[in-house]
Design a protein around this motif. Structure first.
Motif, PDB file in Angstrom:
ATOM      1  N   PRO A  11       0.834  -1.210   0.000  1.00 30.06           N
ATOM      2  CA  PRO A  11       0.000   0.000   0.000  1.00 30.06           C
ATOM      3  C   PRO A  11       0.866   1.257   0.000  1.00 30.06           C
ATOM      4  CG  PRO A  11      -0.050  -1.086   2.148  1.00 30.06           C
ATOM      5  CD  PRO A  11       0.611  -2.037   1.201  1.00 30.06           C
ATOM      6  N   ARG A  12       0.287   2.352  -0.513  1.00 31.75           N
ATOM      7  CA  ARG A  12       1.084   3.562  -0.649  1.00 31.75           C
ATOM      8  C   ARG A  12       0.220   4.793  -0.426  1.00 31.75           C
ATOM      9  NH1 ARG A  12       2.120   3.423  -7.208  1.00 31.75           N
ATOM     10  NH2 ARG A  12      -0.004   3.939  -7.847  1.00 31.75           N
ATOM     11  N   CYS A  13       0.882   5.895  -0.166  1.00 27.72           N
ATOM     12  CA  CYS A  13       0.215   7.185  -0.026  1.00 27.72           C
ATOM     13  C   CYS A  13      -0.473   7.544  -1.354  1.00 27.72           C
ATOM     14  CB  CYS A  13       1.240   8.250   0.350  1.00 27.72           C
ATOM     15  SG  CYS A  13       0.592   9.936   0.405  1.00 27.72           S
ATOM     16  N   VAL A  14      -1.722   7.950  -1.282  1.00 27.45           N
ATOM     17  CA  VAL A  14      -2.487   8.243  -2.496  1.00 27.45           C
ATOM     18  C   VAL A  14      -1.864   9.396  -3.273  1.00 27.45           C
ATOM     19  CG1 VAL A  14      -4.706   9.014  -3.382  1.00 27.45           C
ATOM     20  CG2 VAL A  14      -4.626   7.367  -1.507  1.00 27.45           C
ATOM     21  N   ARG A  15      -1.340  10.404  -2.569  1.00 30.76           N
ATOM     22  CA  ARG A  15      -0.819  11.581  -3.249  1.00 30.76           C
ATOM     23  C   ARG A  15       0.597  11.370  -3.781  1.00 30.76           C
ATOM     24  NH1 ARG A  15      -0.560  16.415   0.500  1.00 30.76           N
ATOM     25  NH2 ARG A  15      -2.674  16.947  -0.162  1.00 30.76           N
ATOM     26  N   CYS A  16       1.545  10.950  -2.913  1.00 34.05           N
ATOM     27  CA  CYS A  16       2.955  10.933  -3.319  1.00 34.05           C
ATOM     28  C   CYS A  16       3.511   9.541  -3.558  1.00 34.05           C
ATOM     29  CB  CYS A  16       3.810  11.651  -2.271  1.00 34.05           C
ATOM     30  SG  CYS A  16       4.030  10.722  -0.738  1.00 34.05           S
ATOM     31  N   HIS A  17       2.714   8.506  -3.338  1.00 33.44           N
ATOM     32  CA  HIS A  17       3.083   7.119  -3.623  1.00 33.44           C
ATOM     33  C   HIS A  17       4.188   6.570  -2.716  1.00 33.44           C
ATOM     34  CE1 HIS A  17       1.428   7.482  -8.028  1.00 33.44           C
ATOM     35  NE2 HIS A  17       0.544   7.796  -7.085  1.00 33.44           N
ATOM     36  N   THR A  18       4.455   7.198  -1.577  1.00 35.81           N
ATOM     37  CA  THR A  18       5.339   6.605  -0.574  1.00 35.81           C
ATOM     38  C   THR A  18       4.699   5.313  -0.077  1.00 35.81           C
ATOM     39  OG1 THR A  18       6.198   8.758   0.108  1.00 35.81           O
ATOM     40  CG2 THR A  18       6.414   6.953   1.690  1.00 35.81           C
ATOM     41  N   ARG A  19       5.510   4.254   0.047  1.00 37.88           N
ATOM     42  CA  ARG A  19       4.954   2.924   0.327  1.00 37.88           C
ATOM     43  C   ARG A  19       5.155   2.518   1.792  1.00 37.88           C
ATOM     44  NH1 ARG A  19       6.650  -1.568  -3.471  1.00 37.88           N
ATOM     45  NH2 ARG A  19       8.761  -0.874  -3.035  1.00 37.88           N
ATOM     46  N   TYR A  20       4.215   1.692   2.267  1.00 37.90           N
ATOM     47  CA  TYR A  20       4.201   1.272   3.671  1.00 37.90           C
ATOM     48  C   TYR A  20       3.800  -0.200   3.781  1.00 37.90           C
ATOM     49  CZ  TYR A  20       4.024   6.324   4.365  1.00 37.90           C
ATOM     50  OH  TYR A  20       4.295   7.668   4.330  1.00 37.90           O
ATOM     51  N   CYS A  21       4.098  -0.766   4.973  1.00 39.13           N
ATOM     52  CA  CYS A  21       3.672  -2.143   5.272  1.00 39.13           C
ATOM     53  C   CYS A  21       2.147  -2.250   5.294  1.00 39.13           C
ATOM     54  CB  CYS A  21       4.192  -2.579   6.639  1.00 39.13           C
ATOM     55  SG  CYS A  21       5.969  -2.653   6.791  1.00 39.13           S
ATOM     56  N   ASN A  22       1.531  -1.273   5.966  1.00 34.98           N
ATOM     57  CA  ASN A  22       0.088  -1.335   6.195  1.00 34.98           C
ATOM     58  C   ASN A  22      -0.411   0.060   6.589  1.00 34.98           C
ATOM     59  OD1 ASN A  22       0.819  -1.027   9.010  1.00 34.98           O
ATOM     60  ND2 ASN A  22       1.184  -3.236   9.073  1.00 34.98           N
ATOM     61  N   ALA A  23      -1.704   0.148   6.838  1.00 37.34           N
ATOM     62  CA  ALA A  23      -2.309   1.439   7.180  1.00 37.34           C
ATOM     63  C   ALA A  23      -1.770   1.991   8.485  1.00 37.34           C
ATOM     64  CB  ALA A  23      -3.825   1.295   7.252  1.00 37.34           C
ATOM     65  N   THR A  24      -1.425   1.109   9.441  1.00 32.88           N
ATOM     66  CA  THR A  24      -0.892   1.561  10.730  1.00 32.88           C
ATOM     67  C   THR A  24       0.413   2.334  10.542  1.00 32.88           C
ATOM     68  OG1 THR A  24      -1.909  -0.314  11.866  1.00 32.88           O
ATOM     69  CG2 THR A  24      -0.113   0.834  13.007  1.00 32.88           C
ATOM     70  N   HIS A  37       5.418  13.120   7.712  1.00 37.52           N
ATOM     71  CA  HIS A  37       5.130  12.972   6.285  1.00 37.52           C
ATOM     72  C   HIS A  37       4.098  14.000   5.803  1.00 37.52           C
ATOM     73  CE1 HIS A  37       4.924  11.077   2.394  1.00 37.52           C
ATOM     74  NE2 HIS A  37       3.604  10.963   2.489  1.00 37.52           N
ATOM     75  N   LYS A  38       3.233  14.438   6.701  1.00 35.14           N
ATOM     76  CA  LYS A  38       2.230  15.440   6.349  1.00 35.14           C
ATOM     77  C   LYS A  38       2.887  16.689   5.760  1.00 35.14           C
ATOM     78  CE  LYS A  38      -1.492  18.215   8.436  1.00 35.14           C
ATOM     79  NZ  LYS A  38      -2.243  18.496   9.684  1.00 35.14           N
ATOM     80  N   GLN A  39       4.033  17.071   6.325  1.00 34.07           N
ATOM     81  CA  GLN A  39       4.713  18.276   5.868  1.00 34.07           C
ATOM     82  C   GLN A  39       5.477  18.048   4.553  1.00 34.07           C
ATOM     83  OE1 GLN A  39       4.886  17.289   9.262  1.00 34.07           O
ATOM     84  NE2 GLN A  39       3.213  18.760   9.594  1.00 34.07           N
ATOM     85  N   MET A  40       5.866  16.800   4.274  1.00 38.50           N
ATOM     86  CA  MET A  40       6.680  16.494   3.096  1.00 38.50           C
ATOM     87  C   MET A  40       5.877  15.996   1.907  1.00 38.50           C
ATOM     88  SD  MET A  40       9.874  17.147   3.514  1.00 38.50           S
ATOM     89  CE  MET A  40      10.555  16.156   2.186  1.00 38.50           C
ATOM     90  N   CYS A  41       4.648  15.567   2.128  1.00 38.95           N
ATOM     91  CA  CYS A  41       3.890  14.859   1.102  1.00 38.95           C
ATOM     92  C   CYS A  41       3.747  15.678  -0.189  1.00 38.95           C
ATOM     93  CB  CYS A  41       2.521  14.475   1.643  1.00 38.95           C
ATOM     94  SG  CYS A  41       1.576  13.403   0.539  1.00 38.95           S
ATOM     95  N   LYS A  42       3.358  16.937  -0.073  1.00 36.07           N
ATOM     96  CA  LYS A  42       3.156  17.766  -1.259  1.00 36.07           C
ATOM     97  C   LYS A  42       4.478  17.986  -2.003  1.00 36.07           C
ATOM     98  CE  LYS A  42      -0.954  20.378   0.147  1.00 36.07           C
ATOM     99  NZ  LYS A  42      -1.512  21.728   0.426  1.00 36.07           N
ATOM    100  N   LYS A  43       5.555  18.191  -1.246  1.00 35.74           N
ATOM    101  CA  LYS A  43       6.859  18.416  -1.865  1.00 35.74           C
ATOM    102  C   LYS A  43       7.301  17.180  -2.653  1.00 35.74           C
ATOM    103  CE  LYS A  43      11.628  19.715  -0.776  1.00 35.74           C
ATOM    104  NZ  LYS A  43      12.586  20.085   0.301  1.00 35.74           N
ATOM    105  N   ASN A  61       6.754  12.276  -7.267  1.00 37.39           N
ATOM    106  CA  ASN A  61       6.351  11.181  -6.377  1.00 37.39           C
ATOM    107  C   ASN A  61       7.570  10.454  -5.805  1.00 37.39           C
ATOM    108  OD1 ASN A  61       3.612  11.762  -6.511  1.00 37.39           O
ATOM    109  ND2 ASN A  61       3.348  10.521  -8.364  1.00 37.39           N
ATOM    110  N   ALA A  62       7.317   9.529  -4.900  1.00 35.87           N
ATOM    111  CA  ALA A  62       8.342   9.029  -3.976  1.00 35.87           C
ATOM    112  C   ALA A  62       9.595   8.480  -4.660  1.00 35.87           C
ATOM    113  CB  ALA A  62       7.731   7.971  -3.059  1.00 35.87           C
ATOM    114  N   GLU A  63       9.427   7.579  -5.634  1.00 37.57           N
ATOM    115  CA  GLU A  63      10.599   6.949  -6.245  1.00 37.57           C
ATOM    116  C   GLU A  63      11.417   7.955  -7.038  1.00 37.57           C
ATOM    117  OE1 GLU A  63      12.739   4.153  -5.710  1.00 37.57           O
ATOM    118  OE2 GLU A  63      10.885   3.012  -5.917  1.00 37.57           O
ATOM    119  N   GLN A  64      10.760   8.818  -7.785  1.00 38.08           N
ATOM    120  CA  GLN A  64      11.465   9.841  -8.560  1.00 38.08           C
ATOM    121  C   GLN A  64      12.142  10.851  -7.631  1.00 38.08           C
ATOM    122  OE1 GLN A  64      11.451  10.140 -12.301  1.00 38.08           O
ATOM    123  NE2 GLN A  64      13.283  11.140 -11.514  1.00 38.08           N
TER     124      GLN A  64
END
Length: 377
Positions: free
Chosen positions: A18-31, A41-47, A53-56
């Motif tokens: 699963p990943r962040c809808v906006r920036c595609h940062t990936r995680y194990c799960n929702a927790t 991450h809230k402060q970095m997501c838009k940047k 997006n995350a990989e780029q």
């Protein structure tokens, strides 16, 4: 490294995690995702999203870091020089300095990593846009790893910076896209050649999983396994390296034939691990059989040929009590000839030339000690 672990807890991730809808940062799960959001991450997501997006975003950041390291490492050698591509000392846009990591002599071969990357990108794009075929693609793709002047491959931190340049160029493409797949390979090789071995292993394991997931050919899978074995050896996992080396060698011979360059490279790598495990007799037997074949197929000045002869000499003079006086003399003669060829073909700064010279000093010292000892045998 590429993003193969959870951004919150660093656990290994599946390719469809699963990943962040906006920036595609990936995680194990929702927790983990919610926890990371609260921790910054809230402060970095838009940047991150604006950065592709995350990989780029990660690739661009790592590329800049790798270029800075390469420029600093080459600073003494590049002082007062200009880029052979743009003819400037500082890059007009990035303001980066120069690098050189090939076999060019004199004032040739100095360049900005950005210029080398742009040159490779344009050449590959022309092939794709005009459907010039696989041969043209392969020839032009080599610019991501080798000098257009001397044709020798870059090495060390320069190769690492080019690996990140290649990856950041193609990472945004679909996983099934061939340049993206090869770019991952370029990155893994670059990290390994700069001795960032744990990062290299992470990339190589991700590449192997991708190849298997997409149903790649046996030859492509074997090539990635060979790279992983190289990294296992460099981080000291020698038994795992040897087992994989042997599997890769036998598999490559079956797929390519005994005299194919991939088979000869796999045999050379197998001998390298045998030497590391002090199994010198097995290494000598393998190399005695294959060195004449490699000389005939690839030539005296090929990198694989030189590495084989270096490893053979190493097996001769490191064989402790089993090494005879004739073995030591043969080791010195082999290394002297190899050092001369390596210096002519690759230059004195190449890692293989340096390794051969170090081995030659050790072999000469061992020979002198044996000749001076009572009995001298």
């Amino acid at each position: 490294m590429i993003l193969t672990t959870c951004a919150a807890c660093a656990a290994p991730l599946a390719h469809d995690a699963p990943r962040c809808v906006r920036c595609h940062t990936r995680y194990c799960n929702a927790t983990c995702q919610h926890d990371h959001w609260r921790r910054g991450h809230k402060q970095m997501c838009k940047k991150i999203h604006r950065g592709g997006n995350a990989e780029q975003y990660n690739a661009d950041k790592k590329y800049k870091e790798a270029v800075a390291v390469a420029v600093e490492a080459c600073a003494d050698d590049t002082k007062g020089q200009t880029c052979f591509i743009c003819t400037q000392a500082l890059h007009w846009k990035t303001k980066e300095g120069l690098v050189r990591g090939c076999a060019c002599r004199g004032t040739a071969g100095f360049a900005h990593v950005s210029c080398l990357a742009e040159q490779a990108k344009i050449l590959v794009a022309e092939v794709e846009e005009n459907n010039l075929g696989n041969d043209a693609f392969n020839a032009r793709w080599r610019r991501w790893a080798s000098c257009s002047l001397c044709e020798q491959e870059y090495h060390g931190v320069v190769r690492c910076a080019l690996g990140w340049a290649c990856w950041k160029t193609y990472v945004g493409r679909p996983e099934t896209d061939a340049p993206r797949q090869i770019a991952m390979n370029q990155l893994g090789n670059g990290l390994q050649l700069a001795n960032y071995n744990e990062d290299a292993l992470s990339v190589q394991e991700a590449e192997l999983a991708m190849k298997r997931r997409l149903g790649a050919s046996a030859g492509h899978v074997l090539a990635v396994q060979g790279n992983i074995a190289n990294t296992y050896q460099k981080i000291g996992r020698l038994e795992q390296a040897l087992q994989m080396r042997q599997d890769v060698y036998s598999g490559t011979v079956m797929v390519r034939g005994r005299e194919h360059i991939d088979s000869l490279a796999a045999a050379n790598n197998n001998a390298s691990t045998l030497n590391c495990l002090r199994r010198y007799g097995e290494a000598k037997t393998l190399l005695r059989d294959l060195i004449p074949v490699t000389q005939r197929v690839l030539g005296e000045g090929h990198l694989i040929t030189l590495k084989m002869r270096w490893l053979y000499a190493m097996a001769l003079h490191h064989a402790d009590d089993a090494a005879t006086l004739d073995d030591l003399r043969e080791a010195v003669t082999t290394l002297e000839d190899s050092e001369r060829i390596a210096r002519r073909v690759f230059g004195g700064a190449h890692p293989t030339t340096d390794c051969i010279e170090l081995e030659l000093r050790d072999a000469r010292a061992a020979l002198r000690a044996r000749e001076a000892s009572p009995g001298g045998q």
